[in-house]
Design an enzyme around this catalytic site. Structure first.
Site, mmCIF file in Angstrom:
data_model
loop_
_atom_site.group_PDB
_atom_site.id
_atom_site.type_symbol
_atom_site.label_atom_id
_atom_site.label_comp_id
_atom_site.label_asym_id
_atom_site.label_seq_id
_atom_site.Cartn_x
_atom_site.Cartn_y
_atom_site.Cartn_z
ATOM 1 N N ASP A 67 48.595 44.773 43.060
ATOM 2 C CA ASP A 67 47.355 44.836 43.842
ATOM 3 C C ASP A 67 47.204 43.494 44.572
ATOM 4 O OD1 ASP A 67 43.904 45.772 43.062
ATOM 5 O OD2 ASP A 67 44.780 44.742 44.798
ATOM 6 N N HIS A 78 43.476 48.448 43.428
ATOM 7 C CA HIS A 78 43.792 49.465 42.394
ATOM 8 C C HIS A 78 42.526 50.040 41.763
ATOM 9 C CE1 HIS A 78 43.087 46.169 39.524
ATOM 10 N NE2 HIS A 78 43.075 47.068 38.571
ATOM 11 N N GLU A 110 35.088 48.669 29.988
ATOM 12 C CA GLU A 110 35.884 47.820 29.104
ATOM 13 C C GLU A 110 35.002 46.702 28.528
ATOM 14 O OE1 GLU A 110 39.825 46.365 30.429
ATOM 15 O OE2 GLU A 110 39.700 47.803 32.054
ATOM 16 N N GLU A 159 40.294 37.697 35.089
ATOM 17 C CA GLU A 159 40.162 38.929 35.886
ATOM 18 C C GLU A 159 39.752 40.013 34.891
ATOM 19 O OE1 GLU A 159 40.121 42.083 36.696
ATOM 20 O OE2 GLU A 159 42.252 42.375 37.092
HETATM 21 N N1 LIG Z 1 40.413 43.543 34.729
HETATM 22 C C1 LIG Z 1 40.624 44.312 33.704
HETATM 23 N N2 LIG Z 1 39.795 45.322 33.387
HETATM 24 N N3 LIG Z 1 41.695 44.073 32.948
HETATM 25 C C2 LIG Z 1 42.706 43.108 33.341
HETATM 26 C C3 LIG Z 1 42.775 41.960 32.362
HETATM 27 C C4 LIG Z 1 42.829 42.413 30.963
HETATM 28 C C5 LIG Z 1 43.759 41.503 30.120
HETATM 29 O O1 LIG Z 1 42.927 40.689 29.299
HETATM 30 C C6 LIG Z 1 43.270 40.869 27.935
HETATM 31 N N4 LIG Z 1 42.021 40.723 27.159
HETATM 32 C C7 LIG Z 1 40.900 41.496 27.268
HETATM 33 N N5 LIG Z 1 39.954 41.070 26.411
HETATM 34 C C8 LIG Z 1 40.489 39.992 25.758
HETATM 35 C C9 LIG Z 1 39.995 39.113 24.752
HETATM 36 N N6 LIG Z 1 38.767 39.272 24.228
HETATM 37 N N7 LIG Z 1 40.793 38.104 24.316
HETATM 38 C C10 LIG Z 1 42.029 37.951 24.845
HETATM 39 N N8 LIG Z 1 42.569 38.754 25.787
HETATM 40 C C11 LIG Z 1 41.794 39.765 26.248
HETATM 41 C C12 LIG Z 1 43.870 42.257 27.852
HETATM 42 O O2 LIG Z 1 44.731 42.388 26.731
HETATM 43 C C13 LIG Z 1 44.619 42.351 29.178
HETATM 44 O O3 LIG Z 1 45.927 41.801 29.082
#
Ligand SMILES: NC(=[NH2+])NCCC[C@H]1O[C@@H](n2cnc3c(N)ncnc32)[C@H](O)[C@@H]1O
Length: 425
Positions: free
Chosen positions: A110, A361, A212, A203
Site C-alpha cells: 500500500d 488497502h 482491532e 500504524e
Molecule cells: N494498522 C493495523 N490495523 N495493523 C497494522 C499493524 C499491526 C501490527 O502491530 C502488531 N501489534 C498490534 N498490537 C500490538 C501490541 N499491543 N504490542 C505489540 N505489537 C502489536 C501486530 O502484531 C501487527 O504486526
C-alpha cells in the site's frame, strides 16, 4: 474539545431510579478497565478491580458495589465483563493473524500508506537526531528502518507481539541497523525500556479507523513510555461519513433474489438482509459520483490527550444537506491521519483514505440500509453514528446508525430509522 475527542456527548448522571426494570436487578460481576476517581455519589475504583453491578439506571452510569461494600455510580465506559484470561485468548488469535506474511505484504504494497509515513519521517529527519523512538507494532520493521536510515536517532525500539518479530530481527541485522534498531518481541503493554521515548510511531488504523482497537495499545504506550511533550505519529485521526447511493452493491445482494433463472426467490430476501447487510462492506470503493452530499468529519481524535475510556462508546451526531436527488442506499466511512511536524516550520503530512484520494488497502466502508429510500436535493439527513466497543470481544465494535430525513420545507419525510451493524461481532 474537552479531553482529546470531539464529536461525542458526555453522559449526565441520571437520578438513581429505584423502580428499575427487574431485569436490571440481575447482579453481574464486571472489571474496571481503568482507574476512576468518583465525585459525590460516584464510586472510586482502580483498574482491574472487580465490581458488582446492582442496577442499570441508564446506558452511561450503573449503580455498583466495590469488594469493600462501598456503592455508587460507575461509568459504563470504564467497565468490562471480560475476564483477563479470555482477553488473553483473543489476543493470541489476533497476533497469530499477524505472524503470516500476507497481511504484511498487503500493508507494504500500500504505497499511499507507507509513503505517508516515509514522508513524515523524511521531512522531520533532521529533528530525529539523538532521539529515542518507539515503533508500536513494527511488523516487518519498515517504519523503524526508515527512522534509522533518514534520521540519526539515538535508539529505535521496534516492538512487535507476533512471531514475525523473530524474522524482523534478521531483517534489521541484514540491513546493518542492529546498532540503532532493537526489535523487542513483546506486547507493548509488557515491554520494559530503560528510558522514556521522544517519539511514538505506529500504524494502528483499522477498518472504520478503530476496529482491532490497536489504538488502545498506542495510548497505553503513550501513558507509560512517552516523555512529556513527546510526539505521536500519527498525531490526530479523523473519521468521515457521507450518505451515498450503492445500486450495484445493493442490487447484487438484494434484488438478486427476485429473478434467478426465471424463478422468484424473493422469499429469501429477509434472510439475505440478515446475512449480507448486518456488517459493513469493508472493501467498498466509493465512486465520488455516488455521494449524495458533502462528506462530514464526524470524529476527531487528538492522540496526545484522548483517554482510552473515551473510546468505549463514541456517540457522534451528523447532519447532511442532500446535494442531488437519488437513492440513499447507505452511508460510507473512511479516515484521515495527520503527522504534525516536529516543529512549526515543518508541514503536516496527511494520509486520507477517502474516495478523492489515492486508493489504499483500507478502501472505504459501506453501511447498507435494509430498505433504500429516495431523497431529493436540499433534503436534510440528521442522525447519529454511534461506535460502541464490544464489552466481550474487545477488538470488535458495533455501529448504531440512526437518522431521519426532513424536506427542505422542514416536513418529516422519513421518520427515525435505526440499524445496528457489527464490526465484526
Ligand atoms: N494498522 C493495523 N490495523 N495493523 C497494522 C499493524 C499491526 C501490527 O502491530 C502488531 N501489534 C498490534 N498490537 C500490538 C501490541 N499491543 N504490542 C505489540 N505489537 C502489536 C501486530 O502484531 C501487527 O504486526
Amino acid at each position: 474539545m474537552e479531553n482529546g475527542i470531539s464529536g461525542s456527548t458526555h453522559p449526565v448522571i441520571d437520578t438513581h431510579n429505584d423502580d428499575v426494570d427487574t431485569r436490571d436487578a440481575l447482579e453481574e460481576i464486571v472489571y474496571a478497565l481503568s482507574d476512576f476517581k468518583g465525585l459525590g455519589t460516584q464510586l472510586t475504583f482502580s483498574q482491574g478491580s472487580c465490581l458488582k453491578v446492582l442496577s442499570r439506571p441508564n446506558e452511561h452510569w450503573w449503580w455498583a458495589e466495590r469488594e469493600d461494600g462501598c456503592q455508587g455510580y460507575a461509568p459504563v465506559n470504564h467497565l468490562t465483563t471480560l475476564t483477563r484470561n479470555r482477553q488473553y485468548g483473543q489476543d493470541m488469535e489476533y497476533f497469530d493473524s499477524y505472524s503470516h506474511l500476507k497481511i504484511h505484504h498487503e500493508m507494504l504494497d500500500d504505497k499511499a500508506r507507507t509513503l505517508a509515513y516515509q514522508t513524515a519521517i523524511r521531512q522531520n529527519a533532521h529533528l530525529l537526531t539523538d532521539k529515542v523512538i518507539l515503533d508500536v507494532g513494527c511488523g516487518t520493521g519498515i517504519l523503524s528502518m526508515m527512522c534509522a536510515r533518514y534520521g540519526r536517532p539515538k535508539q529505535v525500539y521496534a516492538v512487535e507481539a507476533s512471531d514475525i518479530a523473530e524474522y524482523t530481527k534478521d531483517v534489521i541485522h541484514s540491513n546493518k541497523m542492529s546498532d540503532t534498531v532493537t526489535v523487542l518481541h513483546s506486547k507493548v503493554e509488557e515491554v520494559q525500556l530503560e528510558e522514556s521515548v521522544d517519539v511514538i510511531i505506529s500504524e494502528w488504523m483499522g477498518t472504520i479507523l478503530l476496529f482491532e482497537m490497536m489504538v488502545e495499545s498506542v495510548l497505553l504506550a503513550r501513558d507509560r513510555l512517552l516523555k512529556d511533550g513527546g510526539t505521536l505519529w500519527p498525531s490526530t485521526a479523523s473519521l468521515f461519513l457521507v450518505p451515498c447511493s450503492a445500486q450495484k452493491q445493493y442490487g447484487s445482494k438484494m434484488e438478486f433474489w427476485k429473478d434467478q433463472y426465471g424463478f422468484d426467490l424473493s422469499d429469501l430476501i429477509e434472510i439475505a438482509k440478515e446475512e449480507f447487510l448486518q456488517k459493513p462492506v469493508h472493501n467498498h470503493i466509493l465512486d465520488p459520483a455516488d455521494c449524495l452530499s458533502e462528506a462530514s468529519r464526524i470524529l476527531n481524535i487528538d492522540m496526545r490527550s484522548v483517554r482510552r475510556e473515551d473510546l468505549e462508546q463514541i456517540d457522534l451526531d451528523f447532519e447532511f444537506t442532500v446535494q442531488k436527488s437519488g437513492t440513499l442506499h447507505g452511508f460510507c466511512t473512511w479516515f484521515q491521519v495527520d503527522f504534525e511536524g516536529l516543529d512549526q516550520s515543518i508541514h503536516t503530512v496527511y494520509l486520507n483514505t477517502g474516495p478523492e484520494h489515492e486508493l489504499t488497502h483500507w478502501k472505504q466502508n459501506l453501511f447498507l440500509l435494509d430498505s433504500p429510500l429516495s431523497v431529493d436535493k436540499d433534503d436534510v439527513i440528521t442522525g447519529q453514528f454511534n461506535l460502541h466497543r464490544n464489552p466481550e470481544w474487545r477488538r470488535h465494535l458495533r455501529v448504531l446508525l440512526r437518522f431521519r430525513v426532513m424536506s427542505s420545507s422542514n416536513n418529516l419525510k422519513v421518520p427515525d430509522r435505526e440499524k445496528l451493524f457489527y464490526v465484526w461481532r
